[in-house]
Scaffold this motif. Structure first.
Motif, PDB file in Angstrom:
ATOM      1  N   MET A  94      31.563  33.718  34.065  1.00 10.00           N
ATOM      2  CA  MET A  94      33.032  33.759  33.834  1.00 10.00           C
ATOM      3  C   MET A  94      33.707  32.933  33.532  1.00 10.00           C
ATOM      4  SD  MET A  94      33.514  37.444  36.078  1.00 10.00           S
ATOM      5  CE  MET A  94      34.869  37.619  36.149  1.00 10.00           C
ATOM      6  N   LEU A  95      33.442  32.003  34.656  1.00 13.00           N
ATOM      7  CA  LEU A  95      34.728  30.506  34.525  1.00 13.00           C
ATOM      8  C   LEU A  95      34.536  30.044  33.357  1.00 13.00           C
ATOM      9  CD1 LEU A  95      36.769  28.794  36.221  1.00 13.00           C
ATOM     10  CD2 LEU A  95      34.750  28.074  37.150  1.00 13.00           C
ATOM     11  N   GLU A  96      32.979  29.569  32.763  1.00 14.22           N
ATOM     12  CA  GLU A  96      33.061  29.021  31.500  1.00 14.22           C
ATOM     13  C   GLU A  96      33.683  29.614  30.578  1.00 14.22           C
ATOM     14  OE1 GLU A  96      28.789  27.265  28.526  1.00 14.22           O
ATOM     15  OE2 GLU A  96      28.686  28.870  30.338  1.00 14.22           O
ATOM     16  N   LYS A  97      33.770  30.838  29.902  1.00 15.19           N
ATOM     17  CA  LYS A  97      34.329  31.972  29.110  1.00 15.19           C
ATOM     18  C   LYS A  97      36.127  31.591  29.347  1.00 15.19           C
ATOM     19  CE  LYS A  97      31.120  35.669  29.077  1.00 15.19           C
ATOM     20  NZ  LYS A  97      30.341  36.972  28.740  1.00 15.19           N
ATOM     21  N   ARG A  98      36.291  31.720  31.194  1.00 13.73           N
ATOM     22  CA  ARG A  98      38.074  31.586  31.095  1.00 13.73           C
ATOM     23  C   ARG A  98      37.916  30.003  30.625  1.00 13.73           C
ATOM     24  NH1 ARG A  98      40.799  33.392  35.181  1.00 13.73           N
ATOM     25  NH2 ARG A  98      43.102  32.000  35.375  1.00 13.73           N
ATOM     26  N   LEU A  99      37.414  29.084  30.518  1.00 15.13           N
ATOM     27  CA  LEU A  99      37.786  27.886  30.269  1.00 15.13           C
ATOM     28  C   LEU A  99      37.271  27.543  29.063  1.00 15.13           C
ATOM     29  CD1 LEU A  99      35.728  25.904  32.974  1.00 15.13           C
ATOM     30  CD2 LEU A  99      37.937  25.640  32.729  1.00 15.13           C
ATOM     31  N   SER A 100      36.928  27.659  28.451  1.00 12.01           N
ATOM     32  CA  SER A 100      36.668  27.657  26.961  1.00 12.01           C
ATOM     33  C   SER A 100      37.739  28.528  25.948  1.00 12.01           C
ATOM     34  CB  SER A 100      35.909  28.729  26.404  1.00 12.01           C
ATOM     35  OG  SER A 100      34.776  29.640  26.400  1.00 12.01           O
ATOM     36  N   GLY A 195      33.486  15.476  32.842  1.00 11.97           N
ATOM     37  CA  GLY A 195      33.759  16.482  32.243  1.00 11.97           C
ATOM     38  C   GLY A 195      32.281  17.805  31.910  1.00 11.97           C
ATOM     39  N   ASN A 196      31.930  17.614  33.715  1.00 14.84           N
ATOM     40  CA  ASN A 196      30.952  18.469  33.988  1.00 14.84           C
ATOM     41  C   ASN A 196      30.747  19.310  34.763  1.00 14.84           C
ATOM     42  OD1 ASN A 196      28.343  19.116  33.635  1.00 14.84           O
ATOM     43  ND2 ASN A 196      26.527  17.126  33.915  1.00 14.84           N
ATOM     44  N   LEU A 197      30.881  20.385  34.500  1.00 14.56           N
ATOM     45  CA  LEU A 197      31.467  21.603  35.216  1.00 14.56           C
ATOM     46  C   LEU A 197      29.383  21.955  36.016  1.00 14.56           C
ATOM     47  CD1 LEU A 197      33.770  22.487  37.211  1.00 14.56           C
ATOM     48  CD2 LEU A 197      33.644  24.053  36.293  1.00 14.56           C
ATOM     49  N   GLN A 198      30.047  21.900  37.438  1.00 18.67           N
ATOM     50  CA  GLN A 198      27.893  22.363  37.638  1.00 18.67           C
ATOM     51  C   GLN A 198      28.178  23.528  38.971  1.00 18.67           C
ATOM     52  OE1 GLN A 198      24.997  19.112  37.958  1.00 18.67           O
ATOM     53  NE2 GLN A 198      25.664  18.666  36.233  1.00 18.67           N
ATOM     54  N   LEU A 199      26.737  23.721  39.577  1.00 16.81           N
ATOM     55  CA  LEU A 199      27.205  24.913  40.893  1.00 16.81           C
ATOM     56  C   LEU A 199      26.044  24.126  41.705  1.00 16.81           C
ATOM     57  CD1 LEU A 199      28.176  26.967  42.608  1.00 16.81           C
ATOM     58  CD2 LEU A 199      26.032  28.861  41.013  1.00 16.81           C
ATOM     59  N   TRP A 200      26.120  23.971  42.957  1.00 14.52           N
ATOM     60  CA  TRP A 200      25.193  23.312  43.448  1.00 14.52           C
ATOM     61  C   TRP A 200      24.957  23.609  44.796  1.00 14.52           C
ATOM     62  CZ3 TRP A 200      22.943  18.002  43.441  1.00 14.52           C
ATOM     63  CH2 TRP A 200      22.814  17.507  42.076  1.00 14.52           C
ATOM     64  N   LYS A 201      23.604  23.854  45.576  1.00 12.33           N
ATOM     65  CA  LYS A 201      23.232  24.910  46.273  1.00 12.33           C
ATOM     66  C   LYS A 201      23.374  23.166  47.908  1.00 12.33           C
ATOM     67  CE  LYS A 201      20.033  27.165  48.625  1.00 12.33           C
ATOM     68  NZ  LYS A 201      18.660  28.117  49.644  1.00 12.33           N
ATOM     69  N   THR A 202      24.874  23.385  48.781  1.00 17.43           N
ATOM     70  CA  THR A 202      24.533  22.196  49.281  1.00 17.43           C
ATOM     71  C   THR A 202      24.582  22.420  50.228  1.00 17.43           C
ATOM     72  OG1 THR A 202      26.783  22.990  49.003  1.00 17.43           O
ATOM     73  CG2 THR A 202      26.839  21.336  47.938  1.00 17.43           C
ATOM     74  N   GLU A 203      23.002  22.839  51.020  1.00 13.31           N
ATOM     75  CA  GLU A 203      22.723  23.551  51.656  1.00 13.31           C
ATOM     76  C   GLU A 203      21.856  22.395  52.938  1.00 13.31           C
ATOM     77  OE1 GLU A 203      22.751  26.410  55.341  1.00 13.31           O
ATOM     78  OE2 GLU A 203      23.553  26.982  52.825  1.00 13.31           O
ATOM     79  N   GLY A 204      22.399  21.852  54.692  1.00 16.45           N
ATOM     80  CA  GLY A 204      21.085  21.120  55.130  1.00 16.45           C
ATOM     81  C   GLY A 204      22.128  19.429  54.485  1.00 16.45           C
ATOM     82  N   LEU A 205      21.105  18.615  54.287  1.00 16.28           N
ATOM     83  CA  LEU A 205      21.174  17.689  54.430  1.00 16.28           C
ATOM     84  C   LEU A 205      21.930  17.278  53.232  1.00 16.28           C
ATOM     85  CD1 LEU A 205      18.104  15.918  56.760  1.00 16.28           C
ATOM     86  CD2 LEU A 205      21.039  16.540  56.942  1.00 16.28           C
TER      87      LEU A 205
END
Length: 212
Positions: A94-100, A195-205
């Motif tokens: 959805m975010l990608e579509k919104r930004l495009s 210019g690169n938007l990414q989703l990360w799992k930032t769990e733990g160290l």
């Protein structure tokens, strides 16, 4: 254009603007420990010379300070713990579509770094301030709307404080001051393409984090 891909690739309150000073206490529980939680939305340098330059700056500084290196990024959202990956993937689309649809109105992917800060928080030990633009605040606002986040979406109750971390760790004031003096030569006054938007799992160290 901005890439939104799932699988690409990792003090002192007086150093902050007054309006962000209370973040020191309010964000401490999330940012002070070397263990983080949840999922985060990152804005990263575009592949190429900007990414490699910032990675080399962080890696060189980590070697000098005997700390760990990490992937340069600016957190747009952080610490999302209340949703599963399937829901997050849907929101990413959805975010990608919104930004495009509204890209030119929302975001111009250039970050000019104009100052440094240091704090007694592990993940904000030493960091750079980008020039605060409507593009940066607008991206955070749109992401909060799409991902249904309250406030600034980063786990503290003051205004959104975009920053580019350059050092992770628990260091004394003198060590941080020396690192900032060296880093100022490397990054202050320079402009980078993010210019690169990414989703990360930032769990733990941070060594356990991964792009999802």
């Amino acid at each position: 254009e901005m890439a939104t891909r799932r699988n690409t690739v990792l003090i002192n309150p007086s150093t902050l603007p007054e309006k962000h000073a209370k973040h020191v206490e309010e964000g401490a529980s999330l940012y002070s420990s070397p263990v983080f939680h949840g999922y985060s939305l990152w804005l990263l340098p575009s592949a190429g010379s900007d990414l490699e330059y910032l990675r080399s700056v962080i890696a060189h500084t980590a070697e000098e300070l005997e700390t760990d290196a990490f992937l340069p990024h600016l957190s747009v959202l952080a610490g999302m713990t209340d949703r599963n990956e399937e829901w997050l993937f849907e929101k990413m689309d959805m975010l990608e579509k919104r930004l495009s649809h509204n890209f030119d109105d929302i975001f111009t992917p250039h970050l000019a770094l104009h100052g440094l800060g240091a704090r007694d928080l592990f993940f904000q030990c030493v960091y750079a301030h980008p020039v605060l633009t409507k593009s940066i605040t607008g991206l955070n606002k749109v992401a909060c709307e799409v991902f249904e986040r309250e406030g600034n979406g980063c786990g503290y109750n003051s205004e959104y404080m975009p920053h580019l971390s350059l050092v992770y760790g628990d260091l004394d004031v003198d060590t941080k001051s020396k690192a900032m003096a060296d880093l100022a030569i490397d990054v202050i006054g320079k402009k980078f393409h993010f210019g690169n938007l990414q989703l990360w799992k930032t769990e733990g160290l941070h060594t356990e984090w991964k792009c999802v």
